[in-house]
Design an enzyme around this catalytic site. Structure first.
Site, short mmCIF file in Angstrom:
data_model
loop_
_atom_site.label_atom_id
_atom_site.label_comp_id
_atom_site.label_asym_id
_atom_site.label_seq_id
_atom_site.Cartn_x
_atom_site.Cartn_y
_atom_site.Cartn_z
N HIS A 1 0.81 -1.23 0.00
CA HIS A 1 0.00 0.00 0.00
C HIS A 1 0.85 1.28 0.00
O HIS A 1 0.32 2.36 -0.26
CB HIS A 1 -0.92 0.02 1.22
CG HIS A 1 -1.96 -1.05 1.22
ND1 HIS A 1 -2.79 -1.29 0.16
CD2 HIS A 1 -2.28 -2.00 2.16
CE1 HIS A 1 -3.60 -2.31 0.43
NE2 HIS A 1 -3.30 -2.76 1.64
N ASP B 1 -3.12 -10.47 -2.42
CA ASP B 1 -3.63 -9.94 -1.15
C ASP B 1 -5.08 -9.49 -1.38
O ASP B 1 -5.42 -9.05 -2.48
CB ASP B 1 -2.75 -8.77 -0.71
CG ASP B 1 -3.10 -8.23 0.66
OD1 ASP B 1 -2.35 -8.53 1.61
OD2 ASP B 1 -4.12 -7.52 0.78
#
Ligand SMILES: [Zn+2]
Length: 383
Positions: free
Chosen positions: A144, A181
């Site tokens: 992220h 993910d």
């Protein structure tokens, strides 16, 4: 050639503290009895523990880890972000990676650099031919983090740092990242959005995190147009949808792109038991997805496939998922299996639904477009 493995005990020392899921801990003023932060060491440390205790480690080549340097970090991140992480890491009570939900304790910078160093280690070992494939069980996660800031429990973009380092160190060209993910790999996408040499594919739960990110329509920009592929699956997707997405969209895109290395951003928060995701992947799904990607890597790049750990928050189930993946990479079986998996695969929504199939078909179309622009017809690259 062997399967590599990265783990460092300090990865379990990264201190995310206590909180009121997910806001900052308010102590006595919090709305609930405090919990450990969602990204606690537990799931990762328990996976590392079972890799050792099961004897799986005896089938792996354990790779030494060196910390990433400032120079490594600055190939991806701004000087201001690195400086802020360094400053806050020196505060007695630590700081936050950038979004207020990603706390860290005193000395976190050292562990974050060791985490990025773990990604470098597994990539470097594959490119030097010391391993064919491997798994870097690292923490804190990275996918992220964008150039200017960390977020979503990530301080630095570990995979981005490893790729930019590998480009400089080995002169490698095309690298594909497959992010399974449950959350969108927004950081990796942002770092390489206009880079035609990096194919960034993300399979994730539609509009989970970051909100509004990871849409089908996000396809890359400039010279990198077409080398970003998002597969935002509806909540409730299980083994059927994920395996279909790998077979019908991811592998065709890899064939079109012809990477020299495949990196999997491996989170286990798409699993059946994850507290943050609402997907239904079981160990059987993870084994099959790994197998399919290994077959693609065999066909395209001498088997060079490395996995870099991201999320996964079920302390009970992540170790089973991780063992399933690492066993598959190494071609061994330890006998460690989740007894309920056989029941979970019989649940009705493990089969592909029409809504899931529609998303996969659109992403498969992107792979065909990539093949058309790269001049490598998907069908002709089959063995
Ligand atoms: Zn995640």
């Amino acid at each position: 050639m062997p399967t590599g493995y990265v783990w460092h005990q300090k990865y379990a020392w990264h201190d995310t503290g206590v909180q009121h899921m997910l806001g900052a801990s308010g102590g006595a003023r919090g709305p609930q009895h405090p919990l450990l932060h969602g990204e606690s060491p537990d799931s990762k440390a328990r996976l590392a523990s079972v890799v050792e205790a099961s004897g799986l480690i005896d089938h792996l080549v354990r790779l030494p880890v060196a910390s990433a340097t400032d120079e490594d970090v600055l190939r991806v991140h701004t000087p201001a972000h690195l400086a802020r992480m360094r400053h806050e890491s020196l505060q007695p009570k630590g700081g936050d990676a950038g979004d207020g939900s990603s706390p860290f304790g005193y000395g976190a910078l050292e562990i974050a650099l060791l985490s990025a160093g773990g990604a470098k280690a597994i990539v470097g070992a594959a490119l030097e031919g010391r391993i064919t494939n491997g798994y870097a069980l690292i923490r804190p996660p990275g996918h992220h983090a964008i150039a200017e800031t960390g977020m979503g429990f990530c301080m630095f973009n570990n995979i981005g740092i490893a790729i930019r380092w590998a480009r400089e160190r080995f002169g490698i060209g095309r690298i594909a990242v497959v992010d399974w993910d449950v959350h969108h790999g927004n950081g990796t996408q942002a770092v390489f959005y206009d880079d035609p040499q990096t194919l960034a594919i993300s399979l994730h739960q539609d509009n989970l995190y970051p909100f509004g990110s990871g849409l089908l329509e996000e396809r890359g920009a400039g010279a990198g147009l077409g080398t970003t592929i998002n597969i935002p699956l509806p909540s409730g997707s299980g083994n059927g949808a994920y395996i279909a997405a790998i077979e019908q969209a991811v592998v065709p895109a890899l064939r079109a792109f012809r990477p020299e290395l495949v990196i999997v951003a491996s989170g286990f928060d798409g699993s059946f038991m994850d507290p943050f995701g609402r997907m239904m992947i079981t160990t059987i799904g993870y084994r099959t997805m790994t197998q399919r990607l290994m077959e693609a890597a065999d066909e395209l790049c001498g088997g060079r496939l490395v996995m870099v750990h991201e999320g996964g928050y079920s302390s009970l189930y992540v170790p089973y998922c991780g063992v399933a993946v690492i066993e598959t990479l190494a071609g061994v079986k330890t006998g460690i299996e989740m007894p309920w998996d056989d029941d979970w695969v019989r649940l009705p929504d493990q089969a592909v639904t029409d809504r899931q199939a529609a998303v996969i078909a659109r992403a498969g179309g992107f792979a065909a477009e990539l093949a058309a622009t790269s001049g490598v017809p998907v069908s002709q690259t089959r063995p």
